[in-house]
Scaffold this motif. Sequence first.
Motif, mmCIF file in Angstrom:
data_model
loop_
_atom_site.group_PDB
_atom_site.id
_atom_site.type_symbol
_atom_site.label_atom_id
_atom_site.label_comp_id
_atom_site.label_asym_id
_atom_site.label_seq_id
_atom_site.Cartn_x
_atom_site.Cartn_y
_atom_site.Cartn_z
ATOM 1 N N ALA A 209 0.959 -0.803 0.116
ATOM 2 C CA ALA A 209 -0.148 0.017 0.219
ATOM 3 C C ALA A 209 0.838 1.033 0.138
ATOM 4 N N ILE A 210 1.690 1.210 0.615
ATOM 5 C CA ILE A 210 2.751 2.412 0.818
ATOM 6 C C ILE A 210 3.597 2.435 -0.275
ATOM 7 N N ALA A 211 3.775 1.722 -1.189
ATOM 8 C CA ALA A 211 4.338 1.946 -2.755
ATOM 9 C C ALA A 211 3.482 1.934 -3.401
ATOM 10 N N ALA A 212 1.927 2.259 -3.223
ATOM 11 C CA ALA A 212 1.272 2.318 -3.950
ATOM 12 C C ALA A 212 0.824 4.022 -4.272
ATOM 13 N N ILE A 213 0.833 4.319 -2.878
ATOM 14 C CA ILE A 213 0.093 6.036 -2.518
ATOM 15 C C ILE A 213 1.752 6.845 -2.551
ATOM 16 N N TYR A 214 2.706 6.220 -2.443
ATOM 17 C CA TYR A 214 3.940 7.187 -2.924
ATOM 18 C C TYR A 214 3.902 7.079 -4.672
ATOM 19 N N GLY A 215 3.699 6.373 -4.888
ATOM 20 C CA GLY A 215 3.268 6.844 -6.321
ATOM 21 C C GLY A 215 1.859 7.562 -6.357
ATOM 22 N N LEU A 216 1.163 7.803 -5.728
ATOM 23 C CA LEU A 216 0.020 8.916 -6.130
ATOM 24 C C LEU A 216 0.663 10.350 -5.321
ATOM 25 N N GLU A 217 1.765 9.645 -4.083
ATOM 26 C CA GLU A 217 1.752 10.756 -3.640
ATOM 27 C C GLU A 217 3.328 12.501 -4.743
ATOM 28 N N LEU A 218 3.910 11.034 -5.654
ATOM 29 C CA LEU A 218 4.164 11.846 -6.819
ATOM 30 C C LEU A 218 3.738 12.383 -7.127
ATOM 31 N N LEU A 219 2.037 11.664 -8.253
ATOM 32 C CA LEU A 219 1.400 12.753 -9.026
ATOM 33 C C LEU A 219 0.551 14.074 -8.320
ATOM 34 N N VAL A 220 0.609 14.175 -6.974
ATOM 35 C CA VAL A 220 -0.313 15.014 -6.235
ATOM 36 C C VAL A 220 1.414 15.844 -6.136
ATOM 37 N N ALA A 221 2.317 15.374 -6.254
ATOM 38 C CA ALA A 221 4.001 16.725 -5.858
ATOM 39 C C ALA A 221 3.339 17.245 -7.249
ATOM 40 N N ALA A 222 3.574 17.095 -7.908
ATOM 41 C CA ALA A 222 4.051 17.348 -9.188
ATOM 42 C C ALA A 222 2.018 18.153 -9.688
ATOM 43 N N VAL A 223 1.100 17.907 -9.058
ATOM 44 C CA VAL A 223 0.045 18.258 -9.976
ATOM 45 C C VAL A 223 -0.298 19.664 -8.287
ATOM 46 N N GLN A 224 -0.010 19.124 -7.503
ATOM 47 C CA GLN A 224 -0.435 20.726 -6.826
ATOM 48 C C GLN A 224 0.974 21.575 -7.636
ATOM 49 N N ALA A 225 2.202 21.556 -7.050
ATOM 50 C CA ALA A 225 2.462 22.287 -7.560
ATOM 51 C C ALA A 225 2.485 22.770 -9.320
#
Lengths: 78, 174, 251
Positions: C215-231
């Motif tokens: 689950a952490i691996a999956a959320i990490y991928g989501l967080e990469l997306l969130v980091a780019a999208v929030q910027a």
Amino acid sequence: MEGDIAEMGKFIGAGLATMGLGGAGIGVGHIAGNFLAGALRNPSAAPGQMANLFVGIAFAEALGIFSFLIALLLMFAV
Amino acid sequence: MATEAHGEAGKAVGMPQLDFSTWPNQIFWLLVTLVVIYLVLSKIALPRIGAVLADRKSTITNDLAAAEELKQRAVAAEKAYNDALATARTEAAKIVAQAKAEIQKDLDAATATADAEIAAKAAESEKTIAVIRDGAAAAVAEVARDVAGELVAALGGKADASAVTAAVTARLKG
Amino acid sequence: MATEEHAGGLQIHPMDQFVVKPLFGDGPIEWYTPTNVTLWMGIAVLAMIALLVLSTRRRAIVPSRGQSVAEMFYGFIHKMVEDVAGHEGLKFFPYIMTLFMFVFLSNMLGLIPMSFTTTSHIAVTAVLALLVFLTVTLVGFYRKGIGFLSMFWVSSAPLILRPILAIIELISYFVRPLSHSIRLGGNLMAGHAVIKVFAGFAGAMGVASVVPIAAIAAIYGLELLVAAVQAYVFTILTCVYLRDAVGDAHH
């Protein structure tokens, strides 16, 4: 469990506040779904509207983040 | 959660984000960072990248213009080639026609000469044939007369030469 | 709370990663103390220099890989500013590029394990959002004078509705820096806290901890997306606000 009533109230309040995130989820899903529906009807116009899509998602999400913030405030700051 | 053990200020603040004692520090360093990034970007990075992009754009434009010119030149060369080809072709056709006309003239003359010769020869031959025919007819009459005289003699009659000749002549005419 | 956790045996401190610590020693945090905030902001500056300055030092017409990335960032933000804020907004391009590079690199660096996410702090995002708010307000009044206030007076609405709409517009205008900062900070804080909570589960579940680790691996991928999208969202909202100040067409 030797917590006091105020502690319990904080946790209940925080839990209730997280419900607001569901509203944000509905809003974001609505925007993304409508964008997709429009994009499938007119795919050539879709790339030009990506910016509007993200702005709309950001506005809808902000209100959900507020409720998340209230939950955090109840948990840690009050 | 367990802030007493971890909060730096020792206060009961669960969220480090709301620990206001660290705010001046963060804000100070943020402003320093932003100023540094702004200066680096506006003095070095952005003009450089902008210049590179403009350079590339002008290079591409120049190259496209050169390519366009080369293409024009190629089109002109092709047109010249085609023109030359067409001229050569008309020239050749003209020469061919001229040659054909000359040959025709020669041919006509030769034909006329040959025709005249042939006509002369034919007339001569005709004359010869007439002589031969006349000769042949006379020979036939003589042979017929001799044969008729011999026949009459063989049949026991007395051949009257003039009567035989008259009879043969009448027969030959008939 | 601490007593409860000791009773339950489950020790999860999802907020520890956000604690601001001095780099040297253990003293009090004054405004000038070098802290982990300083460290990671400095790393962000170095990353920015590596990405945009060192990679382009050859100024090649045919770009190398690093230069292509730098040109992609440049082109992306340049196009965004031009499309959203209009041609007048291009004067603010270095400023917006600064915001984007800082937010983007901080978000991305924050995803390195054991790192510190500067943009997850409300102090940082609030300053960024207030800078945008002040810029937009000051530029708006400087360029349009008192006419800048006309954006609150919706002239296309019926007259009787206009005061109400003016109040709503005014409130939404002043809520902007709040939502602008909370969105960025809250998104990152929530994502990092969730990862930490799952990591806490992984420590307590023995063999079954492959589930939270996946689950952490999956959320990490989501967080990469969130980091780019929030910027991206932070930057494009800055452009949208800036359009009110410099553009001639407004809603």
